[in-house]
Scaffold this motif. Structure first.
Motif, short mmCIF file in Angstrom:
data_model
loop_
_atom_site.label_atom_id
_atom_site.label_comp_id
_atom_site.label_asym_id
_atom_site.label_seq_id
_atom_site.Cartn_x
_atom_site.Cartn_y
_atom_site.Cartn_z
N ARG A 1 -4.12 -28.72 12.74
CA ARG A 1 -3.64 -27.32 13.51
C ARG A 1 -2.57 -26.76 12.43
O ARG A 1 -2.81 -25.37 12.39
N GLN A 2 -1.67 -27.47 11.96
CA GLN A 2 -0.66 -26.50 10.96
C GLN A 2 -1.32 -25.86 9.79
O GLN A 2 -1.18 -24.88 9.53
N TRP A 3 -2.65 -26.77 9.22
CA TRP A 3 -3.06 -26.33 8.30
C TRP A 3 -3.88 -24.94 8.51
O TRP A 3 -3.94 -23.98 7.90
N VAL A 4 -4.52 -24.97 9.68
CA VAL A 4 -5.27 -23.78 10.28
C VAL A 4 -4.46 -22.65 10.46
O VAL A 4 -4.73 -21.68 10.07
N ARG A 5 -3.16 -22.92 11.12
CA ARG A 5 -2.32 -21.97 11.14
C ARG A 5 -1.70 -21.20 10.13
O ARG A 5 -1.66 -20.04 9.71
N GLU A 6 -1.49 -22.12 8.84
CA GLU A 6 -0.95 -21.44 7.67
C GLU A 6 -2.10 -20.67 6.92
O GLU A 6 -2.03 -19.63 6.54
N ILE A 7 -3.41 -21.20 7.03
CA ILE A 7 -4.41 -20.38 6.69
C ILE A 7 -5.09 -19.12 7.21
O ILE A 7 -5.20 -17.96 6.79
N VAL A 8 -4.77 -19.22 8.42
CA VAL A 8 -4.82 -17.91 9.33
C VAL A 8 -3.72 -17.01 8.88
O VAL A 8 -3.85 -15.60 9.00
N THR A 9 -2.39 -17.67 8.97
CA THR A 9 -1.47 -16.40 8.72
C THR A 9 -1.55 -16.01 7.22
O THR A 9 -1.39 -14.76 7.12
N PHE A 10 -2.06 -16.83 6.06
CA PHE A 10 -2.37 -16.18 4.87
C PHE A 10 -3.43 -15.14 4.83
O PHE A 10 -3.35 -13.95 4.58
N MET A 11 -4.62 -15.46 5.68
CA MET A 11 -5.55 -14.55 5.91
C MET A 11 -5.15 -13.02 6.43
O MET A 11 -5.58 -12.07 6.20
N ASP A 12 -4.22 -13.49 7.46
CA ASP A 12 -3.74 -12.21 8.21
C ASP A 12 -2.86 -11.28 7.19
O ASP A 12 -3.17 -10.16 7.33
N HIS A 13 -1.93 -12.03 6.35
CA HIS A 13 -1.28 -11.24 5.44
C HIS A 13 -2.07 -10.52 4.48
O HIS A 13 -1.89 -9.30 4.24
N CYS A 14 -3.19 -11.07 3.95
CA CYS A 14 -4.00 -10.45 2.84
C CYS A 14 -4.77 -9.33 3.56
O CYS A 14 -4.91 -8.33 3.08
N LEU A 15 -5.32 -9.46 5.06
CA LEU A 15 -5.81 -8.45 5.57
C LEU A 15 -4.88 -7.36 5.92
O LEU A 15 -5.47 -6.08 5.75
N ARG A 16 -3.68 -7.55 6.42
CA ARG A 16 -2.60 -6.54 6.17
C ARG A 16 -2.68 -5.79 5.06
O ARG A 16 -2.56 -4.58 4.98
N VAL A 17 -2.32 -6.56 3.80
CA VAL A 17 -2.28 -5.82 2.59
C VAL A 17 -3.28 -5.22 2.24
O VAL A 17 -3.34 -3.98 1.78
N ALA A 18 -4.63 -5.43 2.41
CA ALA A 18 -6.03 -4.88 2.18
C ALA A 18 -6.09 -3.55 2.95
O ALA A 18 -6.31 -2.37 2.37
N ILE A 19 -5.84 -3.66 4.32
CA ILE A 19 -5.77 -2.49 5.26
C ILE A 19 -4.76 -1.33 4.66
O ILE A 19 -5.00 -0.12 4.76
N CYS A 20 -3.48 -1.86 4.45
CA CYS A 20 -2.35 -0.97 3.86
C CYS A 20 -2.93 -0.44 2.66
O CYS A 20 -2.60 0.75 2.36
N THR A 21 -3.36 -1.03 1.82
CA THR A 21 -3.87 -0.65 0.38
C THR A 21 -5.10 0.35 0.71
O THR A 21 -4.81 1.66 -0.06
N VAL A 22 -6.03 0.04 1.44
CA VAL A 22 -6.98 1.18 1.65
C VAL A 22 -6.48 2.51 2.26
O VAL A 22 -6.69 3.66 1.97
N CYS A 23 -5.63 2.39 3.50
CA CYS A 23 -4.94 3.47 3.99
C CYS A 23 -4.18 4.19 2.91
O CYS A 23 -4.14 5.50 2.75
N ALA A 24 -3.22 3.46 2.09
CA ALA A 24 -2.31 4.31 1.08
C ALA A 24 -3.19 5.14 0.24
O ALA A 24 -3.08 6.18 -0.31
N THR A 25 -4.61 4.44 -0.22
CA THR A 25 -5.30 5.01 -1.31
C THR A 25 -6.09 6.25 -0.83
O THR A 25 -6.11 7.27 -1.44
N LEU A 26 -6.48 6.22 0.43
CA LEU A 26 -7.05 7.50 1.22
C LEU A 26 -6.09 8.49 1.34
O LEU A 26 -6.35 9.70 1.12
N ILE A 27 -4.75 8.17 1.73
CA ILE A 27 -3.84 9.12 1.76
C ILE A 27 -3.52 9.87 0.71
O ILE A 27 -3.34 11.10 0.31
N LEU A 28 -3.27 9.01 -0.31
CA LEU A 28 -2.82 9.49 -1.91
C LEU A 28 -4.02 10.32 -2.25
O LEU A 28 -4.03 11.56 -3.02
N GLN A 29 -5.36 9.95 -2.09
CA GLN A 29 -6.57 10.83 -2.56
C GLN A 29 -6.63 11.83 -1.96
O GLN A 29 -7.21 12.96 -2.51
#
Length: 434
Positions: free
Chosen positions: A387-415
């Motif tokens: 369960r702890q391993w899954v939680r860590e994987i989910v947390t990591f993927m959550d952070h990656c998704l947040r970074v990806a979403i923020c990057t896309v939003c920032a790129t769109l705003i800058l463009q």
């Protein structure tokens, strides 16, 4: 807790009674218990009960249904909800799907095995190659996945668990706790209960005539007919046990058993199906209880009888030895091949109520549920690292998704705003000659 089972009332066999009792007791403790099944008592159905696993009628027991597919609803519940533990009741042919889903999601699965498949397969299917093929397929889609992915595997007795699952899994085998309902007690409901039941149900109007009771499904694997020679007169080659043999239950062998009893001139009463709530009166009115079955993985009827103060006569076998060796006199036991030992055990047990008064047996479903919850907690603790391993994987993927979403939003705003403004500012500078 998610419970997945093919067996619930209105089915009347031991697995259905056991599963319903666990669920009721755990809900009474305040736990959230969701049940998926092939059947359910409509009058007791709640929003937590889902009796809609796709199923077909069991050809060997027409009152039962076999789930052949998990169904969309169960699949959704397995994939979309969070579970502390899943209890998978065997026999089941959808176990492989449940176990793989839970293994992927790192959900602990408690697998309980309740049927001696080797005995039942060969009793119901007389062609050995077909029976062996059926057992192989059941192992492939049922038992082996349970041993591979189940956090714990259990059975009503440890001896059956070792035989069914294999001694190599000893560290993950447990005895699933058993009990009876509170209505199974030695105290009668009224002062005239015993006399009334003996007269109306057994046809006996005195206390000197002994009543020997059997409660079971009437089918070949139960060996009901093996008791008949004990009641045949000695002059006719039997053991000459005197009394009335009362048999409660129904099944495919009933007609042939009734015919045998008539041909042997036995004083036998066939009661047919008796509602579970009416059984305590029968146990209290009888002088002893007898089982001839060697296919039991626990034998709830034996416990019910003893809890009602009715001496129980049982054959020597690993299952009954594990449960009863330290609780009941050896003189109430017998070797299945010996009619003389059976007759002696019946004669001794019919006068054994005082022993049960002095050495009462107390095993209730409330007590069993408490112990079962402890085994669930063990499953949860065993699975904590996963369960702890899954939680860590989910947390990591959550952070990656947040970074990806923020990057896309920032790129769109800058463009959209920053880069065009920067280009216009550069043109202004060029035009001004600066």
């Amino acid at each position: 807790i998610l419970v997945i089972t093919d067996y619930l009332p209105p089915q009347t066999h031991g697995i259905a009674i056991r599963t319903a009792a666990y669920v009721k007791a755990m809900r009474a403790h305040g736990h959230e218990v969701i049940v998926f099944s092939t059947a359910c008592e409509t009058s007791k159905e709640t929003s937590f009960d889902h009796p809609n696993i796709p199923a077909v009628v069991n050809p060997f027991n027409l009152t039962n249904r076999i789930g052949y597919n998990p169904g969309v609803k169960l699949a959704w519940y397995l994939g979309a909800n969070t579970w502390d533990v899943v209890h998978l009741v065997y026999p089941s042919v959808i176990g492989c799907f449940v176990l793989t889903c839970c293994a992927w999601r790192r959900i602990p699965v408690y697998c309980s095995h309740h049927v001696e498949m080797q005995i039942f397969a060969h009793k119901h299917v007389k062609v050995k190659p077909i029976a062996e093929f059926g057992l192989f397929m059941y192992n492939l889609i049922g038992k082996w996945p349970a041993l591979r992915w189940g956090a714990l595997n259990s059975a009503p007795t440890l001896c059956f668990a070792r035989e069914h699952c294999g001694p190599e899994y000893e560290d993950r085998l447990r005895r699933i706790p058993s009990g009876t309902h509170d209505v199974f007690r030695p105290e009668p409901d009224s002062s005239t209960e015993r006399r009334d039941v003996r007269l109306t149900r057994f046809g006996v109007d005195d206390e000197t005539t002994k009543v020997i009771l059997m409660v079971q499904r009437l089918s070949g694997e139960k060996g009901t007919d093996r008791i008949f020679p004990a009641f045949v007169a000695k002059e006719a080659g039997g053991c000459g046990v005197e009394g009335v043999l009362a048999i409660a239950g129904d099944g495919p062998s009933r007609a042939s058993l009734e015919e045998q009893a008539r041909n042997l001139c036995l004083r036998a009463v066939f009661l047919g199906n008796v509602p579970h709530k009416d059984l305590p009166k029968l146990y209290r009115a009888a002088d002893s209880f007898v089982t001839m079955s060697l296919s039991e993985t626990f034998g709830l009827t034996s416990l019910e009888a003893v809890m009602c103060g009715c001496p129980a006569v049982m054959p020597f076998c690993e299952v009954f030895n594990e449960i009863w060796d330290e609780r009941l006199p050896k003189t109430w036991r017998y070797n299945i091949e010996s009619m003389d030992e059976l007759a002696s055990a019946i004669s001794t047990a019919t006068n054994g109520r005082r022993f049960l008064e002095e050495h009462p047996v107390r095993m209730t479903w409330t007590m069993a549920a408490d112990e079962l919850l402890e085994q669930y907690e063990e499953c949860i603790q065993m699975n904590m690292k996963n369960r702890q391993w899954v939680r860590e994987i989910v947390t990591f993927m959550d952070h990656c998704l947040r970074v990806a979403i923020c990057t896309v939003c920032a790129t769109l705003i800058l463009q959209r705003y920053y880069f065009p403004t920067l280009r216009r500012f550069g043109k202004l500078i060029e035009q001004s000659g600066l």
